[in-house]
Motif scaffolding. Structure first.
Motif, PDB file in Angstrom:
ATOM      1  N   HIS A 166       0.832  -1.202   0.000  1.00 25.94           N
ATOM      2  CA  HIS A 166       0.000   0.000   0.000  1.00 25.94           C
ATOM      3  C   HIS A 166       0.866   1.252   0.000  1.00 25.94           C
ATOM      4  O   HIS A 166       1.877   1.322   0.702  1.00 25.94           O
ATOM      5  CB  HIS A 166      -0.902   0.016   1.246  1.00 25.94           C
ATOM      6  CG  HIS A 166      -1.745  -1.201   1.370  1.00 25.94           C
ATOM      7  ND1 HIS A 166      -1.310  -2.334   2.018  1.00 25.94           N
ATOM      8  CD2 HIS A 166      -2.992  -1.483   0.915  1.00 25.94           C
ATOM      9  CE1 HIS A 166      -2.255  -3.267   1.973  1.00 25.94           C
ATOM     10  NE2 HIS A 166      -3.283  -2.797   1.299  1.00 25.94           N
ATOM     11  N   ALA A 167       0.413   2.262  -0.712  1.00 28.36           N
ATOM     12  CA  ALA A 167       1.176   3.500  -0.809  1.00 28.36           C
ATOM     13  C   ALA A 167       1.205   4.257   0.519  1.00 28.36           C
ATOM     14  O   ALA A 167       2.190   4.913   0.841  1.00 28.36           O
ATOM     15  CB  ALA A 167       0.578   4.392  -1.907  1.00 28.36           C
ATOM     16  N   ASP A 168       0.121   4.193   1.295  1.00 28.33           N
ATOM     17  CA  ASP A 168       0.040   4.887   2.595  1.00 28.33           C
ATOM     18  C   ASP A 168       0.344   6.372   2.442  1.00 28.33           C
ATOM     19  O   ASP A 168       1.000   6.971   3.307  1.00 28.33           O
ATOM     20  CB  ASP A 168       1.002   4.256   3.625  1.00 28.33           C
ATOM     21  CG  ASP A 168       0.643   2.825   3.988  1.00 28.33           C
ATOM     22  OD1 ASP A 168      -0.471   2.381   3.647  1.00 28.33           O
ATOM     23  OD2 ASP A 168       1.462   2.150   4.622  1.00 28.33           O
ATOM     24  N   LEU A 169      -0.152   6.965   1.369  1.00 24.82           N
ATOM     25  CA  LEU A 169       0.174   8.357   1.070  1.00 24.82           C
ATOM     26  C   LEU A 169      -1.021   9.308   1.206  1.00 24.82           C
ATOM     27  O   LEU A 169      -0.966  10.446   0.737  1.00 24.82           O
ATOM     28  CB  LEU A 169       0.730   8.467  -0.360  1.00 24.82           C
ATOM     29  CG  LEU A 169       2.159   7.965  -0.577  1.00 24.82           C
ATOM     30  CD1 LEU A 169       2.505   8.010  -2.067  1.00 24.82           C
ATOM     31  CD2 LEU A 169       3.155   8.786   0.209  1.00 24.82           C
ATOM     32  N   LEU A 170      -2.107   8.853   1.821  1.00 28.15           N
ATOM     33  CA  LEU A 170      -3.236   9.755   2.020  1.00 28.15           C
ATOM     34  C   LEU A 170      -2.833  10.900   2.937  1.00 28.15           C
ATOM     35  O   LEU A 170      -1.966  10.741   3.799  1.00 28.15           O
ATOM     36  CB  LEU A 170      -4.407   9.004   2.651  1.00 28.15           C
ATOM     37  CG  LEU A 170      -5.151   8.035   1.725  1.00 28.15           C
ATOM     38  CD1 LEU A 170      -6.220   7.291   2.526  1.00 28.15           C
ATOM     39  CD2 LEU A 170      -5.810   8.788   0.569  1.00 28.15           C
ATOM     40  N   ASP A 171      -3.498  12.033   2.752  1.00 26.44           N
ATOM     41  CA  ASP A 171      -3.196  13.140   3.645  1.00 26.44           C
ATOM     42  C   ASP A 171      -3.990  13.010   4.938  1.00 26.44           C
ATOM     43  O   ASP A 171      -3.498  13.286   6.031  1.00 26.44           O
ATOM     44  CB  ASP A 171      -3.530  14.467   2.950  1.00 26.44           C
ATOM     45  CG  ASP A 171      -2.926  15.635   3.705  1.00 26.44           C
ATOM     46  OD1 ASP A 171      -1.852  15.439   4.313  1.00 26.44           O
ATOM     47  OD2 ASP A 171      -3.526  16.720   3.701  1.00 26.44           O
ATOM     48  N   GLU A 172      -5.213  12.532   4.795  1.00 27.62           N
ATOM     49  CA  GLU A 172      -6.063  12.267   5.964  1.00 27.62           C
ATOM     50  C   GLU A 172      -6.798  10.960   5.717  1.00 27.62           C
ATOM     51  O   GLU A 172      -7.089  10.611   4.578  1.00 27.62           O
ATOM     52  CB  GLU A 172      -7.128  13.362   6.116  1.00 27.62           C
ATOM     53  CG  GLU A 172      -6.598  14.649   6.656  1.00 27.62           C
ATOM     54  CD  GLU A 172      -7.729  15.455   7.291  1.00 27.62           C
ATOM     55  OE1 GLU A 172      -8.907  15.048   7.125  1.00 27.62           O
ATOM     56  OE2 GLU A 172      -7.440  16.463   7.949  1.00 27.62           O
ATOM     57  N   TYR A 173      -7.100  10.266   6.780  1.00 31.13           N
ATOM     58  CA  TYR A 173      -7.883   9.034   6.638  1.00 31.13           C
ATOM     59  C   TYR A 173      -8.949   9.032   7.723  1.00 31.13           C
ATOM     60  O   TYR A 173      -8.628   9.092   8.911  1.00 31.13           O
ATOM     61  CB  TYR A 173      -6.991   7.811   6.764  1.00 31.13           C
ATOM     62  CG  TYR A 173      -7.716   6.505   6.521  1.00 31.13           C
ATOM     63  CD1 TYR A 173      -8.339   6.261   5.300  1.00 31.13           C
ATOM     64  CD2 TYR A 173      -7.804   5.546   7.517  1.00 31.13           C
ATOM     65  CE1 TYR A 173      -9.012   5.074   5.078  1.00 31.13           C
ATOM     66  CE2 TYR A 173      -8.471   4.345   7.299  1.00 31.13           C
ATOM     67  CZ  TYR A 173      -9.075   4.121   6.076  1.00 31.13           C
ATOM     68  OH  TYR A 173      -9.758   2.939   5.862  1.00 31.13           O
ATOM     69  N   LEU A 174     -10.208   9.026   7.294  1.00 33.56           N
ATOM     70  CA  LEU A 174     -11.328   9.127   8.229  1.00 33.56           C
ATOM     71  C   LEU A 174     -11.143  10.323   9.155  1.00 33.56           C
ATOM     72  O   LEU A 174     -11.435  10.244  10.351  1.00 33.56           O
ATOM     73  CB  LEU A 174     -11.474   7.835   9.032  1.00 33.56           C
ATOM     74  CG  LEU A 174     -11.680   6.553   8.203  1.00 33.56           C
ATOM     75  CD1 LEU A 174     -11.756   5.354   9.133  1.00 33.56           C
ATOM     76  CD2 LEU A 174     -12.932   6.649   7.347  1.00 33.56           C
ATOM     77  N   GLY A 175     -10.604  11.413   8.578  1.00 32.04           N
ATOM     78  CA  GLY A 175     -10.491  12.643   9.357  1.00 32.04           C
ATOM     79  C   GLY A 175      -9.240  12.739  10.211  1.00 32.04           C
ATOM     80  O   GLY A 175      -9.028  13.737  10.894  1.00 32.04           O
ATOM     81  N   GLU A 176      -8.409  11.725  10.183  1.00 35.40           N
ATOM     82  CA  GLU A 176      -7.205  11.742  11.025  1.00 35.40           C
ATOM     83  C   GLU A 176      -5.950  11.861  10.168  1.00 35.40           C
ATOM     84  O   GLU A 176      -5.847  11.233   9.125  1.00 35.40           O
ATOM     85  CB  GLU A 176      -7.133  10.444  11.847  1.00 35.40           C
ATOM     86  CG  GLU A 176      -8.288  10.221  12.782  1.00 35.40           C
ATOM     87  CD  GLU A 176      -8.371  11.282  13.882  1.00 35.40           C
ATOM     88  OE1 GLU A 176      -7.308  11.607  14.454  1.00 35.40           O
ATOM     89  OE2 GLU A 176      -9.484  11.785  14.135  1.00 35.40           O
TER      90      GLU A 176
END
Lengths: 293, 293, 293, 293, 293, 293
Positions: free
Chosen positions: C137-147
């Protein structure tokens, strides 16, 4: 159109569509953050819904049927992982909304901490609220691993919110010495047993608004192996159900059922038991209680 | 109203609401009656939907996203237990309806027998239909335990419906001697391998209407342990996906994925693999194929 | 006194007593808070230690033995449940201490988020630090479920700390479209494959301080079913080990191995694989790298 | 009388009744005493028989059918628990009897130690016997936990019996340093790989009597998770089967398959793989080899 | 010849060879077709036989030994999958044959539907036959999912065959409202309890021919988790056995035990319980009853 | 230094460091050699230690806390696999050493055979020693599968060591006829029940040195599914604990708890129960008994 059951298993058995017409409302609160020993309570609401279909809508013991009830199932709350405070805030907001709309709230946990924000909402609507806890653990620590909001401190926080004298704890068979000392000084704590103490206190509770929180581990792990902190020596499934029947006449204003962890129960019987307990509690309390009157 | 995800897990990831606007339609067909060795394929459609949420809607390999597709998920068909014929009738009726409405049908089994009624419906709409089977087993028996309708006879029946010359069987590595003899005489049967024979036949299939049926056991049980009759020596997950990419340009008019049995896979990876294969097949074929033109 | 093995299984195989004499130091970081799909990574460090005893101390491939190494195993960090920030703070504090003491840090997760505070500590000691990530997985989101602090955002945060140009991501086969767009613009992101891109970049990394983070899901779930978000289509165990051998000459200054979730692997092979990968990484890097010179 | 299958699953698929007419004879040897990490190999013979029915009697790869073979399945030896020497004595006695009667012996373990008494019996009948071992572990220790008869010392004992120069070890990827040193000095030990070294040695073995012992852990735990000491990095199921096909022309005089442990494999695929490997070995060697001529 | 136990585990403990000399005859009826929630009852007969070897042949409570009994175990019936009617026909044919030969029939299910054809056969031989059902579920629906032959309708069909007044249903704690209404009007239905109602009716049954059908789910899922539709609130293992001892003097002419589903019980205790209940029923009834007199 | 819990889970909850200051001493004896039906008792000591952390140190029933006790946990004995005699010798040596040092020995099995060498050591120090056995099985065979040292013969051997008249067997509900005959002639054997016979014999035992051996299968498999030979019909967890409280005043000089097999209990409740029983026995007996006086 086609004969399909797209949503059959995604709602609690017997749940009807439509929030507005519903008297009771089921909400899943998959909070699963502060359990130390093992996680998985997040899967409980879905698993309990799915296994509710093993049951019938009719309770031969009560002679009543879920079809006589108006209730809906909204599904699960979206909770932010790793942010307990925000999770508690959302549960509280939801509970407030349900109560404001005159609904009978039914929450499926998730870990025991979910009870706190619901009680906070309920006591505002029902001053003098009594909290009746069926549980193996006292959950009366002030702090746990440095945190004040935890499954191990939840009843301490609840006692601070409604007053310890309004907290009744039954079936308790595990806790640190300090928890029992606190309990003896502040709450009504009853060791090991469920039915006998209930017989004693039932009259005291008569007419007062009562919130019921059932931690599935009040039952022995033989009957409910799928739970986070199994504690041997609990009551049987039947005793838990007898306890509910015994309290039939109370003015119960909502309830939750928490700490089912389906990951550790291959047979699914913990989820079926949880579903059956919810069905019986719905049939006994969700129609009778009339919060608006 | 409240931030809830009542139905999130009960639909395939990315599925939109509304049958009318949908181009592709997912239907679960939990037929689970004729498997001798072990049952459980009935749980597959729900498990695959639930585990589809482990994935993303976006396929980095294809550079496409399920959000670009119009598709819905109708849930599972209600099938009568113990009455195979009636079950097959209902699946056929559903397939006919979808095709009549111009939809791209996507069925999630259930045992392999579900492919038969879908093919029966499809060949009426698409004369000259080719059936492309990815499977470990030939499924070419004429009778199995005295029954003509069984997971072990399904491709024999399919060959009777569309003509053996229109049946392509790939990855086959198990069967009775008579099945391979029948296959050599009537269908296009390829032993063990998937990719190499596909390269050969891809051109032959060009422009013809193709129905694809994927039995998850075409993949080695290391990758897909949750299946009814695990047969060692299959291809890898990647090879199965490469096969799909290879057939990108075909005029595929529908597909099914069958024989996932989640009961025997604690890790859930069989269901995730099935979901990923379905996602890639949707992205590759469900938009491009234009059956009505 | 008596012939007892009180602690045999509670340390990684071959670990010696005594922090002071140790060159490499193993620490368990059982953070397990932000995983949405399923929890259990908290059990990984203990399980990996226990299953390390299935292995030998000797690596026939490398011709080296853990007995030639000076390393100790401190056990697991005490992390507060439900308080991600405080957990990260403690991991960082520990990493800083190890680095200050001239140790080679080896962290066993826990979820992937544990890499962030270690990298924060490491980049202070090793300016220009390169982070090499092996992951599905890239794991590059800026936020995930608001966190902002989550297993799904961890490499975005890492890229902010060390600079995206110093982040190499290999084996990536899942992520939202926006993650790949970010990756293409900011980090070195390589799809699906591990070995081939490594061959390309190995020379570039020569001589620079490198921190390696291995998410066990870079390997296909056939080889590592015990993980939180299994993603089909990964490399084999052998390929992962070849990758390590390929990078033998690099100046690696520490590593972690994360996202093993033993709850979903009855066979224990995910934990054995993790232990073997750790053993090979110790043998390859923990002696050779000389951070103080 | 009635249409019953009393014994169907209790014999290996295709086994016929009657010892006298049989050319090959299957015997279960559920020795399960010296495994340290986890026990359960005792369940293997029954499990492998039961799962053999997932397969067909026909091998499409070989174009042969078990029906062409005369072989019987005698069931399991009664072994005394906790008395290794007596257990080994009984296995040896059985092997001697089978060989005296001109049978082709097929033993299903149990732990690897069962190979020793069979080899002892075989070398008496076939002087110059070669032992071909497919295994992840060298099993060349002289003593293990103070015992000379153990799954970890079995090949050392075998080498003493037949002469190390007659022992070929393939696929070995785990052992103490001293084991590899012993192997390099005394046996033919090949690291990691199976197929390539076999190609080299096949000619050398031509015409000589060969006993084959397959430890299922030669295959990667992805394919065979149900084993006592899973060692990552093994070959695939297909590679193991290719190895058998490669050795088709050898004068094999008997074989065993050991170390399946069904307790740790929910899917049953380890037992199916073992059954398939046994089927292929029976088809390749049990008819062709004619030791008496 | 050799000391082998080829068939030990494939027969019920204590079963002797030879149909002719046997007084009681065990037959497995692995019907597993109409269960909706989950399948697996097909595995029960074999599992129960295998786990019967955990027990002793001697019952200390009864002071009797299976060695005193003449009984054989014929193995499992071959049932066609997906064809319920044909399956029922074969079971009936077998039951008729056993009764014609003067045997005491003992059937191991399979799902509860297997009781119907046995009762059909038995009532012909024993006019006025009483059917005694120990079960959690009433099974009195007229149709279930459109089918008249189902595990959920079986006792309705039985009541039609022997007359509702000859049907005694004990331990019933689940059913639709209409089932209880039918039961109250037509059969003798007793809610929840087993022992107390039995004490009442034992005298009534005295001297009459009685067929006993035990659905393992009459016992609470804590004791018997391996079953298709676990229903919390049942009796304990001991209570079920006490019920058998209580009915010691009855003229029982045959019995079945159904609905064990081993797939959902890792511990095997459901199968051991089933085996123990069968042992006690054999010891109590199979010798004493003399159908021919 | 750092806040780590390297050893937390590797000791029984509440155990202190240091052998010299300890009054009671816990030793694991993972003997697991003679079990025929299924192995795995070797894993019990570690599992019980780990699951002891689910409990609290405080017993609300007894009002005592493990913190009031001085006890240590030495870990597991190193036992040679496949050599029962040597294993027994090491256990005996350890027990002798503990008793010589004036310690209160607490052994965690392993299979039941571990009790024999401890009793041998204890009777030398405490002439007239009484052995109190809580168990489902009589374990009174003279030989089992040709062996005199077995889990099935252990109490026969114990009776030979201390004299049958000093052996009290409670809860026994399984055994061969000859075992019960031996028991009636030589030991005090009580069928099925635990509490009632204890009430009778408690006075007789007053003042005499008593060694207690608890086979976890005395409890019903509903409460303790993780055991080698589950025997339905046992007592509840609560009854076992009541038995301990009842014997509070006895002069107990040591105890063991045997036959937990964690492999067959996914929920872990057998290990938690074992830990709780050990905690209560420690609190009741380990302080009070003063062997040296």
């Amino acid at each position: 159109m086609l004969e399909l059951d797209a949503e059959r298993y995604w709602r609690f058995i017997g749940a009807q569509e439509g929030y507005d017409g519903a008297r009771a409302v089921i909400v899943g609160a998959p909070l699963d953050t502060t359990m130390t020993f093992r996680a998985g309570a997040r899967h409980a609401p879905r698993e309990i819904r799915q296994f509710s279909w093993v049951l019938e809508e009719y309770s031969p013991r009560l002679g009543r049927d879920l079809g006589e009830l108006r209730f809906c199932d909204l599904g699960d709350l979206c909770l932010p992982w790793g942010n307990v405070r925000e999770g508690l805030r959302r549960i509280r907001e939801t509970a407030e909304r349900l109560l404001r709309d005159g609904k009978f709230p039914v929450f499926i946990g998730g870990e025991h901490l979910v009870s706190l924000p619901i009680v906070e909402a309920a006591v505002e609507r029902y001053p003098g609220l009594v909290v009746l806890q069926l549980d193996a653990h006292a959950d009366l620590l002030d702090e746990y691993l440095g945190e004040r909001y935890s499954h191990a401190t939840v009843m301490r926080r609840v006692a601070e919110v409604v007053g310890g004298e309004n907290v009744y704890q039954l079936g308790i068979r595990s806790g640190a010495r300090e928890e029992f000392e606190y309990g003896r000084g502040h709450t009504h704590i009853f060791l090991h047993e469920v039915l006998r103490p209930l017989e004693k206190i039932a009259r005291t509770l008569d007419g007062r608004p009562v919130y019921v929180t059932v931690d599935i581990d009040v039952v022995d792990p033989a009957y409910a192996p799928g739970t986070g902190t199994p504690e041997p020596g609990g009551c049987s499934s039947l005793e838990l159900m007898e306890a509910i029947y015994l309290l039939r006449g109370l003015h119960v204003v909502g309830f939750d059922l928490v700490e089912v962890n389906p990951v550790y129960d291959l047979s699914g019987r913990t989820a079926v038991l949880a579903a059956k307990v919810i069905r019986e509690m719905l049939l006994v309390w969700a129609n009778g209680a009339r919060p608006e009157e």
